[in-house]
Motif scaffolding. Structure first.
Motif, mmCIF file in Angstrom:
data_model
loop_
_atom_site.group_PDB
_atom_site.id
_atom_site.type_symbol
_atom_site.label_atom_id
_atom_site.label_comp_id
_atom_site.label_asym_id
_atom_site.label_seq_id
_atom_site.Cartn_x
_atom_site.Cartn_y
_atom_site.Cartn_z
ATOM 1 N N ALA A 250 0.997 -1.556 0.412
ATOM 2 C CA ALA A 250 -0.117 0.126 0.046
ATOM 3 C C ALA A 250 1.366 1.094 -0.208
ATOM 4 C CB ALA A 250 -1.095 0.051 1.756
ATOM 5 N N THR A 251 1.607 1.403 -0.724
ATOM 6 C CA THR A 251 2.539 2.224 -1.128
ATOM 7 C C THR A 251 2.412 3.120 -2.495
ATOM 8 O OG1 THR A 251 4.144 1.456 -3.106
ATOM 9 C CG2 THR A 251 4.057 0.851 -0.200
ATOM 10 N N ASN A 252 3.112 4.913 -2.483
ATOM 11 C CA ASN A 252 2.664 5.308 -3.690
ATOM 12 C C ASN A 252 3.620 4.374 -4.629
ATOM 13 O OD1 ASN A 252 5.407 5.713 -4.003
ATOM 14 N ND2 ASN A 252 5.744 7.309 -3.263
ATOM 15 N N PRO A 253 2.871 4.495 -5.995
ATOM 16 C CA PRO A 253 3.216 4.158 -7.407
ATOM 17 C C PRO A 253 4.468 3.277 -7.572
ATOM 18 C CG PRO A 253 0.903 5.580 -8.145
ATOM 19 C CD PRO A 253 2.179 5.745 -6.437
ATOM 20 N N GLY A 254 5.515 4.964 -7.023
ATOM 21 C CA GLY A 254 6.719 4.464 -7.721
ATOM 22 C C GLY A 254 7.599 3.459 -6.682
ATOM 23 N N GLN A 255 7.119 4.234 -5.338
ATOM 24 C CA GLN A 255 8.303 2.735 -4.899
ATOM 25 C C GLN A 255 7.559 1.572 -4.994
ATOM 26 O OE1 GLN A 255 6.630 5.048 -1.367
ATOM 27 N NE2 GLN A 255 8.468 6.030 -0.697
ATOM 28 N N GLY A 256 6.209 0.998 -4.974
ATOM 29 C CA GLY A 256 4.741 -0.085 -5.341
ATOM 30 C C GLY A 256 5.877 -0.507 -6.290
ATOM 31 N N GLN A 257 6.140 -0.234 -7.665
ATOM 32 C CA GLN A 257 6.445 -0.463 -8.728
ATOM 33 C C GLN A 257 7.402 -1.031 -8.360
ATOM 34 O OE1 GLN A 257 6.761 2.796 -11.609
ATOM 35 N NE2 GLN A 257 3.960 2.804 -11.297
ATOM 36 N N GLN A 258 8.638 -0.292 -8.159
ATOM 37 C CA GLN A 258 9.864 -1.344 -7.773
ATOM 38 C C GLN A 258 10.232 -2.586 -6.421
ATOM 39 O OE1 GLN A 258 13.248 0.328 -8.445
ATOM 40 N NE2 GLN A 258 13.428 -1.726 -8.320
ATOM 41 N N LEU A 259 8.999 -2.061 -5.686
ATOM 42 C CA LEU A 259 9.169 -3.649 -5.035
ATOM 43 C C LEU A 259 8.573 -4.176 -5.493
ATOM 44 C CD1 LEU A 259 7.038 -1.569 -1.337
ATOM 45 C CD2 LEU A 259 9.679 -2.551 -1.275
ATOM 46 N N LEU A 260 7.830 -4.312 -6.772
ATOM 47 C CA LEU A 260 7.417 -5.340 -7.417
ATOM 48 C C LEU A 260 7.952 -5.799 -7.758
ATOM 49 C CD1 LEU A 260 3.619 -4.407 -7.674
ATOM 50 C CD2 LEU A 260 4.167 -6.546 -6.076
ATOM 51 N N GLU A 261 8.430 -4.616 -8.796
ATOM 52 C CA GLU A 261 10.379 -5.508 -9.731
ATOM 53 C C GLU A 261 10.899 -6.529 -8.822
ATOM 54 O OE1 GLU A 261 13.117 -3.330 -12.899
ATOM 55 O OE2 GLU A 261 11.805 -2.304 -12.323
ATOM 56 N N THR A 262 11.343 -5.942 -8.039
ATOM 57 C CA THR A 262 12.741 -6.500 -7.261
ATOM 58 C C THR A 262 12.076 -8.001 -6.572
ATOM 59 O OG1 THR A 262 13.733 -4.594 -6.543
ATOM 60 C CG2 THR A 262 14.208 -5.848 -5.498
ATOM 61 N N TYR A 263 10.763 -7.945 -6.109
ATOM 62 C CA TYR A 263 10.134 -9.308 -5.642
ATOM 63 C C TYR A 263 10.141 -9.814 -6.681
ATOM 64 C CZ TYR A 263 7.386 -12.121 -2.413
ATOM 65 O OH TYR A 263 6.885 -12.911 -1.252
#
Length: 479
Positions: A250-263
């Motif tokens: 439940a983060t902002n889009p930029g942080q969420g995208q980076q978390l998902l990409e790395t995950y």
């Protein structure tokens, strides 16, 4: 095409799918039809993030405005929009300076945007309340309730802020429903420290605990931090290593995208769920993964949940329908997109017109942006050319977004097929019940956020036309 097409008792594929509807007709005539007025240039300021973690939302806003411009040109209703865009950079201070320029220097009396909840609060506190200027945000839905209610000299209440997004508590409850239906026993959650994310986290955690789902890990991030400033691997190690059955982002889009990409690149992903601000059909391409096992919650767009040829009144006149569709097919206009001139038919269904113009499918913030821009436009029209004044426009928002009480069975069933059919009548004083691609648009009387949104949970799907496959409806028992 004539500026005012004859009304019918059937919503055609062009009408419903465009999401630009005022609503269906009552029988063969609209009993609230008023006199048409000549069109004019509809002016408003735009606060759109074109830099920072909310940049994608600014793109949605600007590209939705381009569709509206093309629709008005093709339909030729004698109304045009005129606007100035200011980049908020996803920063409240920048948004305040931009709002001040638009209102004090440019003279605008209505604002479309901004997107960040903190930016909405700052703009209201420092600029729009004193100026008596309303704003309609497509994304920000938290924290405006204490500021938006104003009283005039006679003690009558009016409102200065509105959002076409669902409230954070809607999304928090949606998280809970997905986890419950998936049989999840424990969850780990990461969220931002902003107004919206904090409220979403509070609602979600409370609902998880009520359902008996253990919350094993909660991580709060600095919402203003760029993704490269965060310890992404450390955050994911804590989330993934918590023994939770599911992860929630439940983060902002930029942080969420980076978390998902790395995950998805470095871990064996567990089931996970993301909020409406990451419900983007292009997200798999953005992060380079298919997002298998990932759920997204948010508004269920109108063109997905109902047949675009659905009958709502008398039987369909097949010959008349065929003639109208043939007419629509001929309505191509030249549009400039990214410095390239293309031919497109903007009067087809909204999601198709948007894709043809911009080469991408619509997401939640796309349809919310389009609806917010139309509500802004219609409110200015409803106030009238001679009443281009913030307070008058603010009072007009509810007139164009919701039908008045007391219409009985016709409470949400009158108006024209498409927003450009009847804008002259709205300018002449006719009220309206706006139904757009995100559904029936009405605003909670105290919070100002979306009232009674229709939500669902989806998974990303390459086989689906819009990029999503529905998994669960999200029933809401509150406004």
């Amino acid at each position: 095409m004539a500026p005012q097409m004859q009304r019918r008792t059937v919503l055609t594929g062009a009408g419903v799918g465009l999401g630009s509807l005022l609503a269906g007709c009552i029988g063969s005539e609209n009993p609230l039809t008023g006199d048409e007025v000549a069109g004019w240039e509809i002016e408003f300021g735009v606060l759109a993030p074109q830099d920072g973690p909310f940049e994608r939302f600014g793109q949605d806003m600007i590209e939705s405005l381009q569709v509206i411009e093309a629709q008005l040109e093709a339909a030729d209703p004698d109304f045009r929009i005129s606007y100035t865009i200011k980049d908020t950079e996803t920063d409240p201070d920048v948004a305040v300076d931009a709002a001040r320029e638009l209102i004090e220097d440019e003279g605008y009396q209505a604002l479309f945007g901004p997107c960040l909840d903190e930016a909405v609060q700052a703009v209201m506190e420092d600029v729009t309340i004193d100026a008596d200027v309303p704003l309609v945000s497509p994304v920000a839905a938290a924290g405006m309730s204490a500021l938006r209610e104003q009283e005039d000299e006679d003690g009558e209440e009016y409102h200065l802020a509105f959002s076409t997004a669902p409230d954070a508590h809607h999304i928090g409850r949606a998280f809970n429903r997905v986890a419950g239906l998936e049989g999840i026993g424990s969850i780990a959650l990461v969220h931002g420290d902003g107004v919206y994310a904090n409220r979403l986290n509070s609602e979600a955690v409370e609902e998880f605990e009520l359902r008996g789902i253990d919350v094993l890990e909660v991580i709060e991030l600095d919402e203003e931090a760029d993704p490269e400033e965060l310890d992404i691997d450390g955050i994911l190690d804590d989330l993934h290593g918590s023994d939770a059955d599911m992860l929630a982002i439940a983060t902002n889009p930029g942080q969420g995208q980076q978390l998902l990409e790395t995950y998805y690149a470095d871990y064996d992903p567990k089931p996970n769920i993301v909020g409406d601000r990451l419900r983007d059909p292009e997200l798999p391409d953005i992060i380079g993964a298919d997002l298998a096992g990932s759920f997204a919650v948010g508004i269920n767009p109108l063109h997905i949940r109902r047949d675009t040829g659905e009958q709502i009144g008398e039987e369909i006149d097949e010959e008349e329908l065929e003639e109208e569709l043939e007419e629509l097919e001929d309505e191509e206009v030249e549009v400039e997109v990214d410095d390239e001139t293309i031919e497109v038919n903007p009067l087809q269904e909204f999601h198709e017109a948007f894709y043809d113009m911009h080469g991408r499918n619509v997401g939640n913030t796309t349809v919310q942006s389009f609806d917010a821009a139309i509500v802004t436009t219609l409110s200015i029209i409803s106030a009238g050319e001679d009443n281009y004044e913030g307070r008058q426009i603010a009072r007009a928002v509810d007139r164009v977004a919701s039908a008045p009480e007391g219409l009985g069975q016709y409470h949400a069933n009158y108006g024209g097929h498409n927003y450009w059919e009847g804008v002259g009548e709205i300018g002449g004083g006719t009220v309206n019940n706006y139904l757009g691609p995100s559904g029936d648009v009405s605003f909670h009387p105290s919070r100002g956020s979306r009232q009674r949104p229709i939500l669902n949970a989806v998974v990303w799907s390459e086989d689906a036309d819009d990029g999503f496959e529905e998994r669960y409806p999200i029933p809401l028992q509150f406004g």
